[in-house]
Design an enzyme around this catalytic site. Structure first.
Site, short mmCIF file in Angstrom:
data_model
loop_
_atom_site.label_atom_id
_atom_site.label_comp_id
_atom_site.label_asym_id
_atom_site.label_seq_id
_atom_site.Cartn_x
_atom_site.Cartn_y
_atom_site.Cartn_z
N ARG A 205 -1.63 11.64 -13.17
CA ARG A 205 -1.83 10.38 -12.46
C ARG A 205 -2.02 10.61 -10.96
O ARG A 205 -2.60 9.76 -10.28
CB ARG A 205 -0.64 9.44 -12.68
CG ARG A 205 -0.55 8.93 -14.11
CD ARG A 205 0.46 7.81 -14.25
NE ARG A 205 0.52 7.08 -13.01
CZ ARG A 205 1.65 6.79 -12.36
NH1 ARG A 205 2.79 7.14 -12.86
NH2 ARG A 205 1.61 6.14 -11.22
N LYS B 12 -4.69 9.30 -3.18
CA LYS B 12 -4.62 8.29 -4.25
C LYS B 12 -4.09 6.96 -3.71
O LYS B 12 -4.66 5.91 -3.98
CB LYS B 12 -3.68 8.81 -5.35
CG LYS B 12 -3.19 7.75 -6.31
CD LYS B 12 -2.30 8.33 -7.38
CE LYS B 12 -0.83 8.24 -7.10
NZ LYS B 12 -0.22 6.93 -7.32
N ASN B 13 -3.01 7.02 -2.96
CA ASN B 13 -2.36 5.78 -2.53
C ASN B 13 -3.15 5.05 -1.45
O ASN B 13 -2.86 3.90 -1.14
CB ASN B 13 -0.93 6.05 -2.04
CG ASN B 13 -0.01 6.37 -3.20
OD1 ASN B 13 -0.39 6.26 -4.36
ND2 ASN B 13 1.22 6.76 -2.89
N ASP C 18 8.29 10.15 -2.07
CA ASP C 18 7.34 10.86 -2.94
C ASP C 18 7.40 12.38 -2.78
O ASP C 18 6.70 13.09 -3.50
CB ASP C 18 5.91 10.36 -2.66
CG ASP C 18 5.64 9.02 -3.33
OD1 ASP C 18 6.53 8.50 -4.02
OD2 ASP C 18 4.53 8.48 -3.14
N CYS D 254 5.46 4.33 -12.82
CA CYS D 254 6.54 5.29 -13.07
C CYS D 254 7.88 4.58 -13.21
O CYS D 254 8.17 3.64 -12.46
CB CYS D 254 6.64 6.27 -11.90
SG CYS D 254 5.42 7.58 -11.94
N ARG E 176 11.58 -1.76 -9.20
CA ARG E 176 10.22 -2.02 -8.74
C ARG E 176 9.81 -3.49 -8.85
O ARG E 176 8.89 -3.86 -9.59
CB ARG E 176 9.22 -1.11 -9.45
CG ARG E 176 9.60 0.35 -9.36
CD ARG E 176 8.46 1.27 -9.60
NE ARG E 176 7.67 1.52 -8.42
CZ ARG E 176 6.65 2.34 -8.36
NH1 ARG E 176 6.29 3.00 -9.43
NH2 ARG E 176 5.98 2.53 -7.24
#
Ligand code: UD1
Length: 422
Positions: free
Chosen positions: A397, A22-23, A305, A116, A121
């Protein structure tokens, strides 16, 4: 809201093919805007965040469709550089559009991104980087307007090796005039993947994977076909799940080099790991051992993560472990949920002191963010009795149908959707 119901206590066993990252896919999809025409991105996972990115690209005028595991994206028809606030707020990665839109249209209007709730952030490093390349930035409330008649190369030193800022600057700099150097750049494998993709389109980038990235601006880029790397966080999640359930799992389509910090921690916990090319075999016949100290930090150190997932293993280990989170200040919310399942964890600032217990017990718990949700699923698989995980939209997600993936490994897990009212 959907829920996952897990009957725990069954060791995972069997083999599984790991989804695309995904990233890596998210910035690559945004970067497609840099070359007018049709690019095909293969091995893109089917996830909510990917859908949000494709919806934003469609809103900008692109045509995007899934064909098997690929996304076919035509950016020729993109006609606006304004990202709607409603879509921008749906995920953090919408910020990746800033660099490519600025490079292509000479201006962009975006909003503070969502994502999230794991800490502050900020996006200051993204904005400072774009300013150094010649962009003028105006912030009006939540709205960010970014303009540049011409982007030019610059020497940019990042105060922190932010993954997103490194990627955004790379994407803006590829079409800038002259050379850009990013020092103290993030070194994550997803950045190397973005470099490979951009170079495939005709960019001249060197150094991704090290702390200095050099980008020689080019006039234009051409669309291409590209396959994204396997998802190291999904692979890591399965590895921890295999260990926590004392199972035996073979992971196919991995890059073990991307997982070396996790492999190191798991081996210290007594987990057996065998590597053969892109295959990783994980087994854990007995109770794991405590690991004195695990600290999250930028790659190649232990990834934030995977912090919550590893916490579950340590919660079941023999002895006391310390797990310290240094990247996001709000990323220990799963501790309260794990405590409801019988874990013995005390938090002091950003460190979790974990006294391993012989077993966890099923409970109703709530996914507070994507990776915390994955951790609760692992806890449910390892626990005695039934666990219900709520708020699983967070999990969707980042994990492609997690219940199907784990079901293939023998887990007793199912999804319950609320019955629609007439
Ligand atoms: C990416 C990953 C995310 C992972 C994180 C850290 C994607 C889509 N997401 O997120 O899964 O958890 O890397 O490995 O790739 N920061 C600032 N100012 C900025 C940018 C970041 O202060 O402008 C701070 C953040 O608040 C955070 C730290 O830097 O404390 C790391 O953030 P960053 O590396 O940028 O993470 P993301 O790119 O958001």
């Amino acid at each position: 809201m959907d829920k996952l119901v897990i009957e725990g206590g069954k060791p995972l066993s069997g083999s599984i093919v790991i989804q695309g990252a995904k990233n890596a896919a998210l910035p690559i999809l945004a970067a497609c805007l840099l070359a007018e025409g049709t690019s095909t991105i293969e091995h893109v996972p089917r996830l909510l965040d990917i859908d949000v990115m494709l919806n934003i690209l469609r809103e900008l005028g692109c045509r995007a469709e899934h064909v098997g595991d690929a996304v076919v994206l035509n950016t020729e028809t993109a006609h606006t550089s304004h990202v709607p606030e409603s879509l921008m707020g749906q995920m953090r990665s919408s910020i990746f559009l800033m660099g490519p839109l600025l490079a292509r249209f000479g201006e962009t209007q975006v909003y503070q991104p969502g994502g999230c709730a794991i800490g502050e952030r900020k996006i200051d490093l993204h904005l400072e980087g774009l300013q150094a390349l010649g962009a003028e930035i105006e912030e009006i409330g939540n709205r960010i307007i970014c303009r540049a008649d011409k982007l030019h190369g610059a020497d940019i030193h990042l105060a922190f090796p932010s993954v997103g800022a490194t990627e955004n600057i790379m994407m803006a700099a590829v079409l800038a005039e002259g050379r850009t150097t990013i020092s103290n750049a993030a070194r994550e494998p997803e950045i190397q993947d973005l470099q490979r993709f951009l170079n495939e389109m005709g960019a001249k980038i060197m150094g991704a994977g090290t702390d200095t990235i050099t980008i020689e601006g080019v006039q234009s880029l051409t669309p291409c076909t590209y396959r994204v790397i396997p998802d190291r966080i999904v692979a890591g999640t399965i590895m921890v799940a295999a260990a926590a359930t004392r199972g035996q799992v073979t992971l196919l389509n991995t890059n073990p080099a991307h997982l070396s910090s996790l492999i190191h921690v798991l081996r210290r916990a007594g987990v057996q790991i065998a590597i053969d090319g892109d295959i990783i075999k994980v087994g854990c016949p007995g109770r794991p051992r405590a690991v004195e100290r695990v600290v999250t930090a930028p790659y190649p150190a232990f990834p934030t993560d995977l912090q919550s997932q590893v916490m579950v293993l340590l919660a079941l280990a023999d002895g006391v472990s310390i797990l310290k989170e240094t990247i996001f200040e709000g990323r220990l919310k799963h501790v309260d949920e794990l405590s409801r399942m019988g874990a013995d964890i005390r938090v002091d600032l950003n460190a979790a002191f974990i006294r391993g217990v012989p077993r966890l017990y099923g409970a109703t718990v709530e996914a507070t963010d994507l990776r915390a949700g994955a951790a609760l699923v692992i806890a449910g698989l390892a626990a005695q009795g039934k666990t219900i995980v709520e708020q699983i939209h967070h999990i969707d997600r980042g994990y492609e149908c997690i219940e199907t993936m784990l079901g293939r490994l023998g887990a007793r897990i199912s999804r319950y959707s609320p019955v629609p009212k007439n």
